[in-house]
Motif scaffolding. Structure first.
Motif, PDB file in Angstrom:
ATOM      1  N   PHE A 102      19.934  -7.749   8.075  1.00  0.00           N
ATOM      2  CA  PHE A 102      18.753  -7.331   7.292  1.00  0.00           C
ATOM      3  C   PHE A 102      17.917  -6.410   8.101  1.00  0.00           C
ATOM      4  CE2 PHE A 102      14.665  -7.586   5.916  1.00  0.00           C
ATOM      5  CZ  PHE A 102      14.503  -7.440   4.439  1.00  0.00           C
ATOM      6  N   SER A 103      17.428  -5.279   7.440  1.00  0.00           N
ATOM      7  CA  SER A 103      16.577  -4.261   7.896  1.00  0.00           C
ATOM      8  C   SER A 103      15.719  -3.792   6.857  1.00  0.00           C
ATOM      9  CB  SER A 103      17.225  -3.184   8.725  1.00  0.00           C
ATOM     10  OG  SER A 103      16.293  -2.220   9.190  1.00  0.00           O
ATOM     11  N   PRO A 104      14.478  -3.753   6.926  1.00  0.00           N
ATOM     12  CA  PRO A 104      13.807  -3.326   5.725  1.00  0.00           C
ATOM     13  C   PRO A 104      13.830  -1.654   5.226  1.00  0.00           C
ATOM     14  CG  PRO A 104      12.330  -4.746   7.169  1.00  0.00           C
ATOM     15  CD  PRO A 104      13.553  -4.467   7.804  1.00  0.00           C
ATOM     16  N   HIS A 105      14.064  -1.379   4.093  1.00  0.00           N
ATOM     17  CA  HIS A 105      14.229  -0.254   3.606  1.00  0.00           C
ATOM     18  C   HIS A 105      12.949   0.373   2.877  1.00  0.00           C
ATOM     19  CE1 HIS A 105      18.121  -0.645   5.156  1.00  0.00           C
ATOM     20  NE2 HIS A 105      18.587   0.775   4.742  1.00  0.00           N
ATOM     21  N   PHE A 106      12.527  -0.574   2.063  1.00  0.00           N
ATOM     22  CA  PHE A 106      11.442  -0.241   1.012  1.00  0.00           C
ATOM     23  C   PHE A 106      10.011  -0.903   1.193  1.00  0.00           C
ATOM     24  CE2 PHE A 106      15.583  -0.130  -0.686  1.00  0.00           C
ATOM     25  CZ  PHE A 106      15.619   1.189  -1.210  1.00  0.00           C
ATOM     26  N   MET A 107       9.998  -1.821   2.166  1.00  0.00           N
ATOM     27  CA  MET A 107       8.538  -2.245   2.707  1.00  0.00           C
ATOM     28  C   MET A 107       8.643  -2.599   4.027  1.00  0.00           C
ATOM     29  SD  MET A 107       9.404  -5.708   3.409  1.00  0.00           S
ATOM     30  CE  MET A 107       8.095  -6.994   2.557  1.00  0.00           C
ATOM     31  N   LYS A 108       7.482  -2.654   4.611  1.00  0.00           N
ATOM     32  CA  LYS A 108       7.135  -2.857   5.968  1.00  0.00           C
ATOM     33  C   LYS A 108       6.569  -4.501   5.966  1.00  0.00           C
ATOM     34  CE  LYS A 108       4.589  -1.449  10.148  1.00  0.00           C
ATOM     35  NZ  LYS A 108       3.618  -0.421  10.577  1.00  0.00           N
ATOM     36  N   PRO A 109       7.198  -5.206   6.501  1.00  0.00           N
ATOM     37  CA  PRO A 109       6.784  -6.711   6.625  1.00  0.00           C
ATOM     38  C   PRO A 109       5.108  -6.710   7.121  1.00  0.00           C
ATOM     39  CG  PRO A 109       8.952  -6.741   7.367  1.00  0.00           C
ATOM     40  CD  PRO A 109       8.504  -5.136   7.199  1.00  0.00           C
ATOM     41  N   ASP A 110       4.408  -7.401   6.589  1.00  0.00           N
ATOM     42  CA  ASP A 110       2.906  -7.311   7.065  1.00  0.00           C
ATOM     43  C   ASP A 110       2.491  -8.839   6.847  1.00  0.00           C
ATOM     44  OD1 ASP A 110       0.427  -7.082   7.314  1.00  0.00           O
ATOM     45  OD2 ASP A 110       0.161  -5.137   6.377  1.00  0.00           O
ATOM     46  N   ALA A 111       2.021  -9.620   8.058  1.00  0.00           N
ATOM     47  CA  ALA A 111       1.699 -10.749   8.059  1.00  0.00           C
ATOM     48  C   ALA A 111       0.240 -10.867   7.294  1.00  0.00           C
ATOM     49  CB  ALA A 111       1.559 -11.380   9.593  1.00  0.00           C
ATOM     50  N   THR A 112      -0.488  -9.852   7.443  1.00  0.00           N
ATOM     51  CA  THR A 112      -1.941  -9.925   6.925  1.00  0.00           C
ATOM     52  C   THR A 112      -1.563  -9.829   5.541  1.00  0.00           C
ATOM     53  OG1 THR A 112      -2.798  -8.679   8.942  1.00  0.00           O
ATOM     54  CG2 THR A 112      -3.983  -8.456   6.684  1.00  0.00           C
ATOM     55  N   GLN A 113      -0.749  -9.069   4.778  1.00  0.00           N
ATOM     56  CA  GLN A 113      -0.697  -9.078   3.444  1.00  0.00           C
ATOM     57  C   GLN A 113      -0.267 -10.405   3.012  1.00  0.00           C
ATOM     58  OE1 GLN A 113       2.818  -7.365   1.828  1.00  0.00           O
ATOM     59  NE2 GLN A 113       1.778  -6.041   0.365  1.00  0.00           N
ATOM     60  N   GLU A 128       0.791  -1.142   0.106  1.00  0.00           N
ATOM     61  CA  GLU A 128      -0.100   0.169  -0.066  1.00  0.00           C
ATOM     62  C   GLU A 128       0.900   1.171   0.052  1.00  0.00           C
ATOM     63  OE1 GLU A 128      -3.067   0.076  -0.228  1.00  0.00           O
ATOM     64  OE2 GLU A 128      -3.231  -2.102  -0.309  1.00  0.00           O
ATOM     65  N   SER A 129       0.322   2.303  -0.697  1.00  0.00           N
ATOM     66  CA  SER A 129       1.414   3.753  -0.734  1.00  0.00           C
ATOM     67  C   SER A 129       1.553   4.149   0.679  1.00  0.00           C
ATOM     68  CB  SER A 129       0.219   4.561  -1.618  1.00  0.00           C
ATOM     69  OG  SER A 129      -0.860   5.084  -0.876  1.00  0.00           O
ATOM     70  N   ASP A 130       0.730   3.992   1.729  1.00  0.00           N
ATOM     71  CA  ASP A 130       0.991   4.485   2.887  1.00  0.00           C
ATOM     72  C   ASP A 130       2.434   3.862   3.630  1.00  0.00           C
ATOM     73  OD1 ASP A 130      -0.226   2.340   3.130  1.00  0.00           O
ATOM     74  OD2 ASP A 130      -1.354   2.971   5.210  1.00  0.00           O
ATOM     75  N   SER A 131       2.301   2.361   3.126  1.00  0.00           N
ATOM     76  CA  SER A 131       3.572   1.548   3.775  1.00  0.00           C
ATOM     77  C   SER A 131       4.754   2.131   2.979  1.00  0.00           C
ATOM     78  CB  SER A 131       3.286   0.076   3.533  1.00  0.00           C
ATOM     79  OG  SER A 131       2.315  -0.121   4.398  1.00  0.00           O
ATOM     80  N   ARG A 132       4.754   2.384   1.610  1.00  0.00           N
ATOM     81  CA  ARG A 132       5.883   2.891   1.097  1.00  0.00           C
ATOM     82  C   ARG A 132       6.405   4.016   1.546  1.00  0.00           C
ATOM     83  NH1 ARG A 132       2.767   1.283  -3.643  1.00  0.00           N
ATOM     84  NH2 ARG A 132       2.277   3.624  -4.168  1.00  0.00           N
ATOM     85  N   ALA A 133       5.357   4.960   1.903  1.00  0.00           N
ATOM     86  CA  ALA A 133       5.715   6.250   2.290  1.00  0.00           C
ATOM     87  C   ALA A 133       6.450   6.328   3.588  1.00  0.00           C
ATOM     88  CB  ALA A 133       4.300   7.116   2.425  1.00  0.00           C
ATOM     89  N   ALA A 134       5.900   5.436   4.467  1.00  0.00           N
ATOM     90  CA  ALA A 134       6.269   5.145   5.977  1.00  0.00           C
ATOM     91  C   ALA A 134       8.003   4.540   5.796  1.00  0.00           C
ATOM     92  CB  ALA A 134       5.614   4.231   6.704  1.00  0.00           C
ATOM     93  N   MET A 135       8.298   3.612   5.020  1.00  0.00           N
ATOM     94  CA  MET A 135       9.513   3.224   4.807  1.00  0.00           C
ATOM     95  C   MET A 135      10.308   3.910   3.808  1.00  0.00           C
ATOM     96  SD  MET A 135       9.087   0.626   6.809  1.00  0.00           S
ATOM     97  CE  MET A 135      10.667  -0.141   6.567  1.00  0.00           C
TER      98      MET A 135
END
Length: 321
Positions: free
Chosen positions: A85-96, A4-11
């Motif tokens: 490893f540390s996410p830079h471009f996505m927020k790991p999301d179990a629901t997704q 989702e765009s908000d996740s992209r913005a946050a990361m």
């Protein structure tokens, strides 16, 4: 299947501005690293249809932007997730992730279109397919888009035969089992939920004589505050808190007042919690009186004109259905 765009913005805070197509590939690389532990050029080529050189370029770009996230495994000829490893471009999301698994399993998304490389074995409890006529659904969607009323032939459970009526749909709703259209019914002069599979056919349309903003039950949000059943053991209450993502023994679930009946029923909160053993009930409604007092909410639920009694705690209310 991107984030989702908000996740992209946050990361993406503090990151260089990237084209959407480039960002999608970087997110994909990170998705594979997080969930599967490895990624290679073939993964990018298969998912995005790029050339070998383009795939190599995308991996090199990721390394330049997140140098500590993956290392090359010569024996496996693949990049593997590094301990740092540390996410830079996505927020790991179990629901997704689970939504992708379910979408593939149900045939909504083709396996090659999902980002999951190795799908786990999956199944779900079966549900009967709803026989929605595509032409009927198209008419409803067009009416919503154009703010029109449409004449529908609707089979109500309170009538032996279908009858024609004018409705002005303004939204679609899913109750976890059936699809409805939230509409103003000219026959009853009120907003109702119509089960789309019970609309036999549609015919003429015309401009709607009422605006969707008048549907206060649709626009008003009611918060359901739930907590573990108080008669569960301390350990059982803790696991229920984890199941529902509770903080301090409670969580709030926002729901449209027009969908309140369905939400309570789906959560098993439409009956007195004392009617079932604690290990079956598991959760209780903490703000029961506030929910019951929600102004005239019971008049918002109707899909076939039949009255049904709803019990919430000790309060019984008539719900139009």
């Amino acid at each position: 299947m991107g984030l989702e765009s908000d996740s992209r913005a946050a990361m993406g805070e503090g990151k260089p501005s990237l084209r959407w197509s480039v960002e999608q590939k970087l997110q994909f690389i990170e998705f594979r690293l997080f969930w599967e532990g490895h990624v290679n050029r073939a993964d990018l080529m298969d998912t995005f249809g790029v050339s070998l050189n383009q795939a190599s370029g995308d991996l090199n770009r990721y390394i330049a932007l997140a140098p500590d996230n993956m290392v090359y495994d010569k024996s496996g000829k693949t990049y593997v997730r590094s301990p740092a490893f540390s996410p830079h471009f996505m927020k790991p999301d179990a629901t997704q992730y689970l939504a992708q698994v379910r979408s593939v399993a149900e045939g909504i998304v083709a396996p090659e279109d999902a980002w999951i490389g190795n799908l786990p074995t999956f199944d779900a409890t079966p549900a009967p397919a709803r026989g929605i006529d595509p032409a009927v659904l198209r008419s409803i969607v067009i009416a919503i888009r154009r703010r029109e009323a449409v004449e529908v032939r609707y089979q109500s459970m309170s009538s032996p035969d279908p009858e024609w009526r004018w409705i002005a749909p303004h939204a679609l709703a899913f109750d976890g089992f059936r699809w409805h259209t939230r509409s103003f019914c000219e026959k009853s002069n009120e907003y109702r939920d119509f089960v789309i599979s019970r609309i036999v056919e549609t015919r003429q349309s015309r401009p709607a004589g009422i605006i969707s903003a008048a549907d206060t039950a649709w626009h008003e949000i009611v918060e359901l505050e739930i907590g573990p059943h108080p008669e569960l053991s301390a350990n059982q209450r803790r696991v229920i808190e984890l199941d529902y993502g509770m903080q301090d023994g409670r969580t709030k679930i926002p729901v449209r007042r027009a969908l309140l009946y369905y939400a309570l029923k789906r959560l098993g909160l439409d009956t007195d919690p004392a009617a079932r053993p604690p290990h079956d009930q598991q959760i209780v409604l903490l703000n029961n009186e506030e929910v019951v007092r929600s102004k005239n909410w019971q008049t918002s639920f109707s899909n076939d004109g039949k009255s049904e009694t709803l019990q919430t705690g000790a309060t019984r209310q008539q719900v139009e259905r």
